[in-house]
Design a protein around this motif. Structure first.
Motif, PDB file in Angstrom:
ATOM      1  N   LYS A  90      12.226  -1.155  18.790  1.00  0.00           N
ATOM      2  CA  LYS A  90      12.730  -0.085  17.923  1.00  0.00           C
ATOM      3  C   LYS A  90      12.854  -0.597  16.489  1.00  0.00           C
ATOM      4  O   LYS A  90      13.165  -1.762  16.254  1.00  0.00           O
ATOM      5  CB  LYS A  90      14.118   0.393  18.392  1.00  0.00           C
ATOM      6  CG  LYS A  90      14.080   1.137  19.714  1.00  0.00           C
ATOM      7  CD  LYS A  90      13.407   2.473  19.545  1.00  0.00           C
ATOM      8  CE  LYS A  90      13.453   3.295  20.807  1.00  0.00           C
ATOM      9  NZ  LYS A  90      12.650   4.489  20.721  1.00  0.00           N
ATOM     10  N   ILE A  91      12.642   0.306  15.557  1.00  0.00           N
ATOM     11  CA  ILE A  91      12.777  -0.017  14.145  1.00  0.00           C
ATOM     12  C   ILE A  91      14.260  -0.061  13.786  1.00  0.00           C
ATOM     13  O   ILE A  91      15.024   0.824  14.161  1.00  0.00           O
ATOM     14  CB  ILE A  91      12.036   1.016  13.284  1.00  0.00           C
ATOM     15  CG1 ILE A  91      10.531   0.904  13.536  1.00  0.00           C
ATOM     16  CG2 ILE A  91      12.353   0.832  11.810  1.00  0.00           C
ATOM     17  CD1 ILE A  91       9.714   2.004  12.909  1.00  0.00           C
ATOM     18  N   VAL A  92      14.651  -1.105  13.041  1.00  0.00           N
ATOM     19  CA  VAL A  92      16.047  -1.243  12.612  1.00  0.00           C
ATOM     20  C   VAL A  92      16.190  -1.304  11.095  1.00  0.00           C
ATOM     21  O   VAL A  92      17.308  -1.283  10.578  1.00  0.00           O
ATOM     22  CB  VAL A  92      16.720  -2.470  13.271  1.00  0.00           C
ATOM     23  CG1 VAL A  92      16.773  -2.300  14.785  1.00  0.00           C
ATOM     24  CG2 VAL A  92      16.018  -3.767  12.881  1.00  0.00           C
ATOM     25  N   GLY A  93      15.065  -1.385  10.370  1.00  0.00           N
ATOM     26  CA  GLY A  93      15.108  -1.402   8.912  1.00  0.00           C
ATOM     27  C   GLY A  93      13.799  -0.895   8.342  1.00  0.00           C
ATOM     28  O   GLY A  93      12.746  -1.092   8.944  1.00  0.00           O
ATOM     29  N   VAL A  94      13.884  -0.223   7.187  1.00  0.00           N
ATOM     30  CA  VAL A  94      12.686   0.350   6.556  1.00  0.00           C
ATOM     31  C   VAL A  94      12.801   0.270   5.033  1.00  0.00           C
ATOM     32  O   VAL A  94      13.895   0.162   4.487  1.00  0.00           O
ATOM     33  CB  VAL A  94      12.461   1.830   6.963  1.00  0.00           C
ATOM     34  CG1 VAL A  94      12.301   1.974   8.455  1.00  0.00           C
ATOM     35  CG2 VAL A  94      13.592   2.720   6.467  1.00  0.00           C
ATOM     36  N   GLY A  95      11.663   0.357   4.391  1.00  0.00           N
ATOM     37  CA  GLY A  95      11.616   0.426   2.937  1.00  0.00           C
ATOM     38  C   GLY A  95      10.189   0.650   2.471  1.00  0.00           C
ATOM     39  O   GLY A  95       9.237   0.373   3.204  1.00  0.00           O
ATOM     40  N   THR A  96      10.052   1.150   1.255  1.00  0.00           N
ATOM     41  CA  THR A  96       8.732   1.447   0.690  1.00  0.00           C
ATOM     42  C   THR A  96       8.703   1.032  -0.769  1.00  0.00           C
ATOM     43  O   THR A  96       9.696   1.169  -1.482  1.00  0.00           O
ATOM     44  CB  THR A  96       8.421   2.963   0.793  1.00  0.00           C
ATOM     45  OG1 THR A  96       8.362   3.331   2.172  1.00  0.00           O
ATOM     46  CG2 THR A  96       7.103   3.319   0.129  1.00  0.00           C
ATOM     47  N   VAL A  97       7.557   0.537  -1.200  1.00  0.00           N
ATOM     48  CA  VAL A  97       7.276   0.394  -2.624  1.00  0.00           C
ATOM     49  C   VAL A  97       5.968   1.128  -2.867  1.00  0.00           C
ATOM     50  O   VAL A  97       5.030   1.015  -2.084  1.00  0.00           O
ATOM     51  CB  VAL A  97       7.204  -1.077  -3.101  1.00  0.00           C
ATOM     52  CG1 VAL A  97       6.086  -1.862  -2.442  1.00  0.00           C
ATOM     53  CG2 VAL A  97       7.096  -1.153  -4.624  1.00  0.00           C
ATOM     54  N   PHE A  98       5.959   1.961  -3.905  1.00  0.00           N
ATOM     55  CA  PHE A  98       4.690   2.576  -4.293  1.00  0.00           C
ATOM     56  C   PHE A  98       4.358   2.120  -5.701  1.00  0.00           C
ATOM     57  O   PHE A  98       5.236   1.874  -6.528  1.00  0.00           O
ATOM     58  CB  PHE A  98       4.684   4.101  -4.126  1.00  0.00           C
ATOM     59  CG  PHE A  98       5.525   4.874  -5.081  1.00  0.00           C
ATOM     60  CD1 PHE A  98       5.010   5.306  -6.294  1.00  0.00           C
ATOM     61  CD2 PHE A  98       6.835   5.199  -4.775  1.00  0.00           C
ATOM     62  CE1 PHE A  98       5.785   6.034  -7.181  1.00  0.00           C
ATOM     63  CE2 PHE A  98       7.620   5.918  -5.657  1.00  0.00           C
ATOM     64  CZ  PHE A  98       7.095   6.334  -6.865  1.00  0.00           C
ATOM     65  N   ILE A  99       3.069   1.967  -5.929  1.00  0.00           N
ATOM     66  CA  ILE A  99       2.579   1.402  -7.182  1.00  0.00           C
ATOM     67  C   ILE A  99       2.069   2.528  -8.074  1.00  0.00           C
ATOM     68  O   ILE A  99       1.173   3.270  -7.694  1.00  0.00           O
ATOM     69  CB  ILE A  99       1.451   0.371  -6.918  1.00  0.00           C
ATOM     70  CG1 ILE A  99       1.860  -0.659  -5.862  1.00  0.00           C
ATOM     71  CG2 ILE A  99       1.019  -0.283  -8.231  1.00  0.00           C
ATOM     72  CD1 ILE A  99       3.077  -1.482  -6.187  1.00  0.00           C
ATOM     73  N   GLU A 100       2.689   2.633  -9.232  1.00  0.00           N
ATOM     74  CA  GLU A 100       2.292   3.637 -10.228  1.00  0.00           C
ATOM     75  C   GLU A 100       1.422   2.965 -11.277  1.00  0.00           C
ATOM     76  O   GLU A 100       1.835   1.999 -11.922  1.00  0.00           O
ATOM     77  CB  GLU A 100       3.540   4.223 -10.898  1.00  0.00           C
ATOM     78  CG  GLU A 100       3.222   5.161 -12.038  1.00  0.00           C
ATOM     79  CD  GLU A 100       4.435   5.485 -12.900  1.00  0.00           C
ATOM     80  OE1 GLU A 100       4.304   6.420 -13.721  1.00  0.00           O
ATOM     81  OE2 GLU A 100       5.484   4.829 -12.774  1.00  0.00           O
ATOM     82  N   ARG A 101       0.220   3.483 -11.443  1.00  0.00           N
ATOM     83  CA  ARG A 101      -0.666   2.981 -12.491  1.00  0.00           C
ATOM     84  C   ARG A 101      -0.303   3.664 -13.800  1.00  0.00           C
ATOM     85  O   ARG A 101      -0.025   4.856 -13.840  1.00  0.00           O
ATOM     86  CB  ARG A 101      -2.111   3.243 -12.108  1.00  0.00           C
ATOM     87  CG  ARG A 101      -2.491   2.479 -10.831  1.00  0.00           C
ATOM     88  CD  ARG A 101      -3.899   2.758 -10.425  1.00  0.00           C
ATOM     89  NE  ARG A 101      -4.781   2.172 -11.433  1.00  0.00           N
ATOM     90  CZ  ARG A 101      -6.004   1.794 -11.201  1.00  0.00           C
ATOM     91  NH1 ARG A 101      -6.522   1.945 -10.008  1.00  0.00           N
ATOM     92  NH2 ARG A 101      -6.745   1.281 -12.158  1.00  0.00           N
ATOM     93  N   LYS A 102      -0.306   2.890 -14.889  1.00  0.00           N
ATOM     94  CA  LYS A 102       0.153   3.373 -16.185  1.00  0.00           C
ATOM     95  C   LYS A 102      -0.954   3.254 -17.231  1.00  0.00           C
ATOM     96  O   LYS A 102      -1.901   2.501 -17.059  1.00  0.00           O
ATOM     97  CB  LYS A 102       1.350   2.543 -16.664  1.00  0.00           C
ATOM     98  CG  LYS A 102       2.479   2.357 -15.671  1.00  0.00           C
ATOM     99  CD  LYS A 102       3.386   3.515 -15.590  1.00  0.00           C
ATOM    100  CE  LYS A 102       4.390   3.505 -16.706  1.00  0.00           C
ATOM    101  NZ  LYS A 102       5.311   4.611 -16.641  1.00  0.00           N
ATOM    102  N   PHE A 103      -0.778   3.978 -18.325  1.00  0.00           N
ATOM    103  CA  PHE A 103      -1.598   3.776 -19.512  1.00  0.00           C
ATOM    104  C   PHE A 103      -0.908   2.776 -20.445  1.00  0.00           C
ATOM    105  O   PHE A 103      -1.531   2.226 -21.339  1.00  0.00           O
ATOM    106  CB  PHE A 103      -1.856   5.099 -20.231  1.00  0.00           C
ATOM    107  CG  PHE A 103      -2.857   5.954 -19.499  1.00  0.00           C
ATOM    108  CD1 PHE A 103      -4.208   5.683 -19.583  1.00  0.00           C
ATOM    109  CD2 PHE A 103      -2.440   7.008 -18.706  1.00  0.00           C
ATOM    110  CE1 PHE A 103      -5.145   6.458 -18.909  1.00  0.00           C
ATOM    111  CE2 PHE A 103      -3.353   7.791 -18.026  1.00  0.00           C
ATOM    112  CZ  PHE A 103      -4.716   7.511 -18.124  1.00  0.00           C
TER     113      PHE A 103
END
Length: 185
Positions: A90-103
């Motif tokens: 079973k999952i006991v921890g979660v997290g996300t990083v998303f990468i934003e491309r910039k000018f």
């Protein structure tokens, strides 16, 4: 426990396991495993852990899997990780990083950390710290010039322990509630 389910090599993962820092993974207790989100993690309680953080509308496994594939279809953009209890699978921890491309900053990128949650039964074991460290590693390894996150005032001391500093303010405007059957763009 079925070792085939917990072995990242046998799973349909959001991104390669190698993106997760082995140094961070090695700091977890031996009964836990950190890996990318897998297409079968709906059944391992992904939404249950997220419900610690906010209201979760469970639209069913098919909708969850569709969202997983939509996120994975943007390579090098979404990196969701889980911590798995090996004994229960079973999952006991979660997290996300998303990468934003910039000018800005010579076409730089910014990592946005989101949805950090640890099951109530596992809190106090530094799992949140390990998730933040792993996501920060992914962000920095992806070439991001900074990694940012939003949090409540009560969580500021935790994120400061993770090496983050309070900077500027967050603003939000929530969309009005809509009829559930309105198609999304």
């Amino acid at each position: 426990m079925s070792t085939a389910l917990a072995d990242p090599a046998s799973l349909d993962l959001m991104f390669p396991q190698e993106f997760i820092s082995p140094e961070v993974s090695a700091q977890l207790p031996s009964d836990l495993q950190m890996r990318p989100l897998a297409s079968t993690d709906y059944k391992r309680g992904h939404l249950d852990v997220l419900s610690v953080l906010s209201i979760v509308n469970d639209l069913g496994e098919a909708a969850w899997v569709n969202q997983f594939h939509a996120m994975r279809a943007n390579p090098r953009a979404y990196f969701s990780i889980v911590i798995l209890d090996k004994a229960s699978d079973k999952i006991v921890g979660v997290g996300t990083v998303f990468i934003e491309r910039k000018f800005l900053r010579g076409l730089g990128s910014v990592g946005h950390i989101e949805d950090i949650a640890v099951d109530k039964s596992q809190q106090g074991k530094k799992l949140g710290l390990r998730i933040i460290q792993a996501l920060t590693h992914i962000s920095e390894s992806s070439g991001c010039y900074k990694t940012i996150l939003n949090c409540s005032d009560t969580n500021i001391p935790f994120y400061q322990k993770c090496g983050y500093v309070k900077k500027e303010n967050e603003m939000a405007k929530y969309a009005p509630e809509r009829v559930q059957n309105v198609p999304k763009l």
